[in-house]
Write a protein that holds these residues in place. Structure first.
Motif, PDB file in Angstrom:
ATOM      1  N   GLN B 344       0.816  -1.218   0.000  1.00 20.07           N
ATOM      2  CA  GLN B 344       0.000   0.000   0.000  1.00 20.07           C
ATOM      3  C   GLN B 344       0.849   1.268   0.000  1.00 20.07           C
ATOM      4  OE1 GLN B 344      -3.219  -2.021   3.013  1.00 20.07           O
ATOM      5  NE2 GLN B 344      -2.977   0.187   3.199  1.00 20.07           N
ATOM      6  N   GLY B 345       2.120   1.123   0.351  1.00 16.51           N
ATOM      7  CA  GLY B 345       2.957   2.312   0.467  1.00 16.51           C
ATOM      8  C   GLY B 345       2.652   3.137   1.700  1.00 16.51           C
ATOM      9  N   THR B 346       2.193   2.464   2.750  1.00 13.07           N
ATOM     10  CA  THR B 346       1.944   3.191   4.000  1.00 13.07           C
ATOM     11  C   THR B 346       3.277   3.639   4.573  1.00 13.07           C
ATOM     12  OG1 THR B 346       0.117   1.687   4.427  1.00 13.07           O
ATOM     13  CG2 THR B 346       0.854   3.081   6.251  1.00 13.07           C
ATOM     14  N   SER B 347       3.409   4.923   4.835  1.00 11.89           N
ATOM     15  CA  SER B 347       4.693   5.399   5.343  1.00 11.89           C
ATOM     16  C   SER B 347       4.500   6.668   6.150  1.00 11.89           C
ATOM     17  CB  SER B 347       5.640   5.675   4.179  1.00 11.89           C
ATOM     18  OG  SER B 347       5.102   6.710   3.380  1.00 11.89           O
ATOM     19  N   ILE B 348       5.520   6.978   6.912  1.00  9.86           N
ATOM     20  CA  ILE B 348       5.493   8.206   7.705  1.00  9.86           C
ATOM     21  C   ILE B 348       6.917   8.696   7.824  1.00  9.86           C
ATOM     22  CG2 ILE B 348       5.701   7.023   9.946  1.00  9.86           C
ATOM     23  CD1 ILE B 348       3.585   9.185  10.929  1.00  9.86           C
ATOM     24  N   CYS B 349       7.068  10.001   7.930  1.00 10.13           N
ATOM     25  CA  CYS B 349       8.398  10.593   8.045  1.00 10.13           C
ATOM     26  C   CYS B 349       8.304  11.730   9.045  1.00 10.13           C
ATOM     27  CB  CYS B 349       8.839  11.118   6.674  1.00 10.13           C
ATOM     28  SG  CYS B 349      10.472  11.845   6.649  1.00 10.13           S
ATOM     29  N   LYS B 350       9.228  11.743   9.983  1.00 12.14           N
ATOM     30  CA  LYS B 350       9.298  12.843  10.949  1.00 12.14           C
ATOM     31  C   LYS B 350      10.231  13.895  10.382  1.00 12.14           C
ATOM     32  CE  LYS B 350      10.882  13.790  15.689  1.00 12.14           C
ATOM     33  NZ  LYS B 350      11.938  14.755  15.347  1.00 12.14           N
ATOM     34  N   ILE B 351       9.792  15.150  10.402  1.00 13.16           N
ATOM     35  CA  ILE B 351      10.686  16.227   9.987  1.00 13.16           C
ATOM     36  C   ILE B 351      10.474  17.369  10.980  1.00 13.16           C
ATOM     37  CG2 ILE B 351       9.016  16.830   8.149  1.00 13.16           C
ATOM     38  CD1 ILE B 351      12.720  17.502   7.865  1.00 13.16           C
ATOM     39  N   PHE B 352      11.452  17.600  11.842  1.00 15.00           N
ATOM     40  CA  PHE B 352      11.306  18.489  12.987  1.00 15.00           C
ATOM     41  C   PHE B 352      10.088  18.026  13.782  1.00 15.00           C
ATOM     42  CE2 PHE B 352      13.458  21.003   9.623  1.00 15.00           C
ATOM     43  CZ  PHE B 352      14.715  21.012  10.221  1.00 15.00           C
ATOM     44  N   GLU B 353       9.147  18.893  14.089  1.00 17.66           N
ATOM     45  CA  GLU B 353       7.969  18.411  14.827  1.00 17.66           C
ATOM     46  C   GLU B 353       6.904  17.863  13.875  1.00 17.66           C
ATOM     47  OE1 GLU B 353       7.985  18.104  18.160  1.00 17.66           O
ATOM     48  OE2 GLU B 353      10.052  18.698  17.745  1.00 17.66           O
ATOM     49  N   GLY B 354       7.151  17.966  12.591  1.00 17.56           N
ATOM     50  CA  GLY B 354       6.145  17.577  11.619  1.00 17.56           C
ATOM     51  C   GLY B 354       6.104  16.079  11.369  1.00 17.56           C
ATOM     52  N   GLU B 355       4.924  15.614  11.026  1.00 21.50           N
ATOM     53  CA  GLU B 355       4.713  14.208  10.710  1.00 21.50           C
ATOM     54  C   GLU B 355       4.068  14.153   9.320  1.00 21.50           C
ATOM     55  OE1 GLU B 355       3.658  13.344  15.445  1.00 21.50           O
ATOM     56  OE2 GLU B 355       2.059  13.260  13.944  1.00 21.50           O
ATOM     57  N   ILE B 356       4.709  13.425   8.428  1.00 20.22           N
ATOM     58  CA  ILE B 356       4.238  13.353   7.042  1.00 20.22           C
ATOM     59  C   ILE B 356       3.856  11.914   6.762  1.00 20.22           C
ATOM     60  CG2 ILE B 356       4.855  13.712   4.636  1.00 20.22           C
ATOM     61  CD1 ILE B 356       7.239  15.443   5.751  1.00 20.22           C
ATOM     62  N   GLY B 357       2.574  11.668   6.578  1.00 20.68           N
ATOM     63  CA  GLY B 357       2.146  10.283   6.390  1.00 20.68           C
ATOM     64  C   GLY B 357       1.327  10.102   5.129  1.00 20.68           C
ATOM     65  N   GLN B 358       1.373   8.898   4.580  1.00 14.58           N
ATOM     66  CA  GLN B 358       0.525   8.585   3.438  1.00 14.58           C
ATOM     67  C   GLN B 358       0.270   7.092   3.374  1.00 14.58           C
ATOM     68  OE1 GLN B 358       3.575  10.541   1.443  1.00 14.58           O
ATOM     69  NE2 GLN B 358       4.571   9.199   2.920  1.00 14.58           N
ATOM     70  N   THR B 359      -0.801   6.734   2.731  1.00 16.54           N
ATOM     71  CA  THR B 359      -1.097   5.318   2.489  1.00 16.54           C
ATOM     72  C   THR B 359      -1.964   5.200   1.253  1.00 16.54           C
ATOM     73  OG1 THR B 359      -1.982   3.267   3.443  1.00 16.54           O
ATOM     74  CG2 THR B 359      -3.119   5.309   4.043  1.00 16.54           C
ATOM     75  N   GLY B 360      -1.748   4.134   0.513  1.00 17.15           N
ATOM     76  CA  GLY B 360      -2.554   3.901  -0.684  1.00 17.15           C
ATOM     77  C   GLY B 360      -2.136   4.796  -1.826  1.00 17.15           C
ATOM     78  N   ALA B 361      -3.080   5.013  -2.727  1.00 20.89           N
ATOM     79  CA  ALA B 361      -2.771   5.739  -3.952  1.00 20.89           C
ATOM     80  C   ALA B 361      -2.734   7.247  -3.714  1.00 20.89           C
ATOM     81  CB  ALA B 361      -3.811   5.419  -5.013  1.00 20.89           C
ATOM     82  N   SER B 362      -1.912   7.926  -4.507  1.00 21.18           N
ATOM     83  CA  SER B 362      -1.953   9.383  -4.572  1.00 21.18           C
ATOM     84  C   SER B 362      -2.706   9.748  -5.849  1.00 21.18           C
ATOM     85  CB  SER B 362      -0.530   9.941  -4.634  1.00 21.18           C
ATOM     86  OG  SER B 362       0.104   9.466  -5.805  1.00 21.18           O
ATOM     87  N   GLU B 363      -3.025  11.030  -5.974  1.00 21.19           N
ATOM     88  CA  GLU B 363      -3.681  11.455  -7.209  1.00 21.19           C
ATOM     89  C   GLU B 363      -2.782  11.158  -8.402  1.00 21.19           C
ATOM     90  OE1 GLU B 363      -5.110  15.444  -7.023  1.00 21.19           O
ATOM     91  OE2 GLU B 363      -5.927  15.412  -9.055  1.00 21.19           O
ATOM     92  N   LYS B 364      -1.476  11.414  -8.236  1.00 24.08           N
ATOM     93  CA  LYS B 364      -0.607  11.171  -9.393  1.00 24.08           C
ATOM     94  C   LYS B 364      -0.466   9.696  -9.704  1.00 24.08           C
ATOM     95  CE  LYS B 364       3.539  12.248  -6.949  1.00 24.08           C
ATOM     96  NZ  LYS B 364       4.719  13.014  -6.654  1.00 24.08           N
ATOM     97  N   SER B 365      -0.450   8.849  -8.672  1.00 28.09           N
ATOM     98  CA  SER B 365      -0.314   7.416  -8.977  1.00 28.09           C
ATOM     99  C   SER B 365      -1.590   6.893  -9.635  1.00 28.09           C
ATOM    100  CB  SER B 365       0.049   6.613  -7.727  1.00 28.09           C
ATOM    101  OG  SER B 365      -1.052   6.418  -6.881  1.00 28.09           O
ATOM    102  N   LEU B 366      -2.743   7.441  -9.269  1.00 23.44           N
ATOM    103  CA  LEU B 366      -3.985   7.034  -9.933  1.00 23.44           C
ATOM    104  C   LEU B 366      -3.966   7.451 -11.396  1.00 23.44           C
ATOM    105  CD1 LEU B 366      -6.648   7.894  -7.183  1.00 23.44           C
ATOM    106  CD2 LEU B 366      -5.913   5.616  -7.927  1.00 23.44           C
ATOM    107  N   LEU B 367      -3.595   8.709 -11.617  1.00 11.54           N
ATOM    108  CA  LEU B 367      -3.573   9.192 -12.999  1.00 11.54           C
ATOM    109  C   LEU B 367      -2.551   8.413 -13.833  1.00 11.54           C
ATOM    110  CD1 LEU B 367      -3.937  13.024 -12.327  1.00 11.54           C
ATOM    111  CD2 LEU B 367      -5.677  11.452 -13.237  1.00 11.54           C
ATOM    112  N   ALA B 368      -1.406   8.120 -13.231  1.00 11.20           N
ATOM    113  CA  ALA B 368      -0.381   7.352 -13.943  1.00 11.20           C
ATOM    114  C   ALA B 368      -0.884   5.955 -14.295  1.00 11.20           C
ATOM    115  CB  ALA B 368       0.896   7.262 -13.100  1.00 11.20           C
ATOM    116  N   ALA B 369      -1.772   5.433 -13.452  1.00 10.50           N
ATOM    117  CA  ALA B 369      -2.314   4.094 -13.709  1.00 10.50           C
ATOM    118  C   ALA B 369      -3.553   4.157 -14.596  1.00 10.50           C
ATOM    119  CB  ALA B 369      -2.640   3.420 -12.388  1.00 10.50           C
TER     120      ALA B 369
END
Lengths: 571, 571
Positions: B344-369
């Motif tokens: 699914q590409g579930t992932s998270i990244c800490k950057i300073f106090e920020g948390e960047i998370g995603q799972t599943g398709a992105s708009e670009k991956s849908l369009l690419a598919a």
């Protein structure tokens, strides 16, 4: 169409706002007995604790906003005192003037909530004894805490400035959500807190052995915890101090007493109107939130809900379900086919740094519902990668069906990362997933947030090993007669060991199989049951009868079988 | 049975340990090119940043443990240099002695990982330019940071003691996970950091407008972000300083350069053996992790996986999937029917106090598919009850199928509570849930952790309103020609407003409908699209054609359509 909504907090307010969005023309009247609508009752303990300093912050949406934005007529300090279902009218009393008016409705929504239980004990109405339900309740507690009690304190609870040596003493009666939140907040203010609980455990939704961890955590934070001892009455001493007298005859002095014994659905109005009441004492509704009178709907803490897992009627007073029920009632009034799916009891409670979460069935709720097709496993895993600072141990109990592996419930305790796991389990229960699905779940991982094998995956793997027959397990209460094999390293045994257990450290096991009996069941022990799993696999494949003792020494400690406390970082 | 495992980190080590548990008799040989097995490569940036101080903490399981506990023969500093699939042998080279031996196998597992991309640019081998893959890599970076660079610094990065005024300068090339984690850790050490990225955004799994928030957040934390500018080469100045020269001709001076351009599957061995390689350049495997040779399996970053949502072959180098694939390979070798379900590409990244998370398709991956049956919504909600201290705004983008409401993907940014939401979305995607299911999800709530209507519920409600036709929406890039109606209050417009928009505050809307055109589509604006939803409902029910602009002013700011930064608390 005219709709009257009785009760303007979670369920009622959600219903009113949603209904307006669906039907711009409906006449909507929302009445609320208290002075405020849509207030944050979940925030009240934190306002008492001054974590939320400004009372205004508790007012989520005002009467004015409901009028201006939603075109909803709001009457506060207005109590519904009688319903005439045949005439479709409600009698409303203005609390200020005493005036009673009669309003007709096409649809009526009851969202009266649940009232704190106040048993008729001697002295229960003494000043200084409080319940936690409304904004004025919190205000009165704050005023009480602020004043100089019988000359003893000059402590200013809300500035932290303290002029006397003896802190004020508080007794909290009842160890559920509100009780624990009040314990935390009073301790936060510097009070000396005693928790008195009639049952044999705090946090009733938890199974007792998990509650043990919470009780120890409270004690570690200097809270006196008195279990199995209900309150018999209250006394006021000549110096103004209160005394809480318990069934066992103990007396706990206090300057303030919080009653958090539980809540009871407000059903008087519904009962008097002849609406069906369920066996658990809540208003009975169908999946469309309709009472036995199809023109009267009911939502929130006053209604009985179906337990999502067991299918049994139950009372689960939680804000999330109340809000969703309010929306569904609005949908149904607007002619839509929305249905409430039942309540999982997903909840979380903060207590000091601890996080106590649960979702779905507990072992006791399964047994009470007559369910026997289940197994449980205990998991102890770090909240995130152990090599990244701040990892805390999570203590997890997971219940699942033996026949098909379906997840039934989970309880998670820890000081970090509990919401992440509870929500994963909650979503899995909603979706009907199995433990095998949890094994394959792809949850977010980076060292500060989790592990490549998340504790949720780990729960799935442990259960999967059990269900596939790879790892028979046994629980501590069924180890009698087994040959106990401890595979930990000798230094660990010095800290704590099980009488009678034979020690063969895991790395030596393959070369010392000859020391083990082939005619007895070998029950394998380690700290958290991971190494014992490895050992169990070695033994089974070498023809021994072996079982892993679930949760290892950590579960043993949790069960109170050992005097040794669990690791400091676990709740 | 003899099994050889090539690569002893995530996938390989998981495979070896699992295989031993399933088969006590198998002969298992695990070879690892580097000096360590089972090390925490995810922890390397934090070791460079001294957040993880002790290198030993990165060694999850040692060679000795694999031997003693799992009975696995381990050879480190040992590289597999050739496979002869017909003879079922592997040639292994001892890195220390150069000696080559040939080992036969019954089953071979390839877990060689992916190598950092090092394009053949001028100067790329200059001292001070590092990749982040192994424990020695991290050690060399630490040594480099610790030394006195060209007399400029006496800074002791690891004690924080600094004797010069000018901090060291770092250039990080590449803004993916590793790049951002290195940015954070170098900044944490007090370095002055520049991030150079060839693409038009950081964090490739995010859609570009979400990445904009991350880029602004980096800038807010004093990181220079240079997008759309790839590296052309590296130079060393006479004083020892490095210069990173970009395609646009810019030059960024630095004392240390981190290459984090991405990784490429290690397929040389597999290719030479004639195994099938996929279009994306990874080893092609079936759902049992078998390569085109059924006696050779492959797992981890070197293989192509099926995208769980789109079904397309892709490369997703993540630790969780690698571990699960390793276990599945072991199951399959042991004769079990385990299958990998895709990533699914579930992932998270800490950057300073920020948390960047995603799972599943992105708009670009849908369009690419080639997927067009989807809609997106933007949600801005507090991480927990706004009245409880510490709430931070979450920026959420959710993608779902228009035809059946199925959740396809989510991206969540914030400074609090991101893992809770990502895992809820991740579990929902795994289970094939719809947005309507999310609306009804029962997630854990108490004021410190969430809201009675969790942001995940909120996403479900917004999508539900859209799918039911209650709330047509439009995105900012399609607002041309519409009549723009801003329903915010006048003070809000002073901060930022949209040219040409007519302002009617929401509470006045019902009484001012006459001011609105009946022959044009009215596009409604507010801050986060909640009030605009209320307004849209009022307008639709009064016969107007109305649409809500998804995400309101917050989305507009995110899209870079406004100069005004998003609220300080959003990433």
């Amino acid at each position: 169409m005219k709709v009257i909504i009785v009760g303007g907090v979670a369920g009622g307010a959600s219903c009113a706002a949603r209904l307006r969005r669906l039907d711009e023309k409906a006449e909507i009247l929302m009445v609320e007995r208290g002075p405020y609508v849509s207030y944050a009752n979940c925030g009240l303990p934190y306002h008492v604790g001054n974590v939320i300093q400004d009372e205004a912050n508790l007012l989520v949406a005002t009467e004015q906003m409901f009028r201006a934005v939603f075109g909803v007529e709001v009457r506060t300090n207005c109590e519904a005192i009688a319903i005439a279902p045949d005439k479709k009218t409600v009698d409303l009393r203005n609390a200020a003037t005493g005036e009673v008016t009669t309003e007709s409705y096409d649809k009526l929504v009851l969202s009266p909530g649940a009232a704190p239980i106040r048993p008729p004990l001697p002295g229960i109405d003494l000043p200084g004894i409080f319940s936690v339900r409304t904004v004025p309740d919190a205000r009165h507690m704050r005023e009480w805490l602020h004043r100089d009690v019988a000359g003893r304190t000059g402590m200013d609870s809300y500035t932290g400035f303290q002029t006397v040596t003896k802190p004020m003493r508080a007794v909290v009666v009842g160890g559920g959500f509100i009780g624990l939140e009040m314990v935390e907040n009073l301790a936060h203010l510097g009070l000396d807190v005693t928790l008195v609980e009639k049952m044999n455990q705090v946090m009733p939704p938890l199974d007792p052995e998990m509650a043990r961890l919470v009780e120890r955590y409270l004690v570690k934070h200097d809270v006196r915890v008195e279990l199995n001892d209900g309150v018999a009455g209250f006394r006021q001493c000549p110096d103004g101090t209160l005394e809480v007298v318990t069934g066992s005859g103990k007396s706990h002095p206090a300057e303030i007493v919080i009653l958090a014994i539980g809540v009871r659905p407000e059903t008087a109005l519904a009962k008097a109107a002849g609406l069906a009441i369920g066996q658990r004492g809540g208003i009975r509704v169908d999946e469309h939130m309709r009472t036995s009178d199809p023109d009267i709907l009911a939502v929130g803490d006053a209604v009985e809900v179906k337990d999502f897992v067991t299918g049994q009627w139950t009372l689960i007073p939680l804000a999330g379900p109340a809000n969703r029920q309010g929306r569904i009632a609005a949908d149904v009034i607007a002619g839509r086919d929305s249905r409430y799916r039942g309540t999982q009891g997903t909840s979380i409670c903060k207590i000091f740094e601890g996080e106590i979460g649960q979702t779905g069935a507990s072992e006791k709720s399964l047994l009470a519902a007559g369910v026997t097709d289940f197994e449980k496993v205990y998991i102890y895993q770090n909240s995130h990668a152990g090599y990244y600072p701040g990892a805390r141990m999570l203590a997890i109990k997971v219940l699942f069906r033996k026949s098909d592996g379906r997840l039934l419930g989970a309880q998670v305790l820890g000081e970090d990362g509990v919401p992440k796991r509870i929500d994963s389990f909650a979503m899995a229960i909603q979706a009907g997933l199995t433990m095998r699905d949890l094994e394959e779940a792809e949850l977010c991982y980076a060292p500060p947030f989790g592990s490549a094998k998340d504790p949720v995956n780990f729960a799935g793997m442990v259960a999967g090993n059990l269900l596939s027959g790879d790892m028979p397990i046994v629980h501590w209460d069924a180890t009698d007669g087994g040959f106990l094999l401890d595979v930990r390293n000798p230094p660990e045994l010095k800290v704590e060991s099980v009488p009678g257990a034979v020690n063969i450290p895991l790395p030596q096991l393959r070369s010392r199989l000859g020391e083990l009996p082939r005619d007895r069941e070998i029950l394998v022990i380690c700290r958290s049951a991971v190494r014992a799993y490895y050992a169990t696999r070695i033994l089974l494949q070498n023809g021994f009868a072996a079982k892993n003792i679930s949760g290892g020494m950590l579960s043993r400690s949790m069960l109170g079988l050992a005097a040794v406390a669990p690791p400091a970082q676990a709740v």
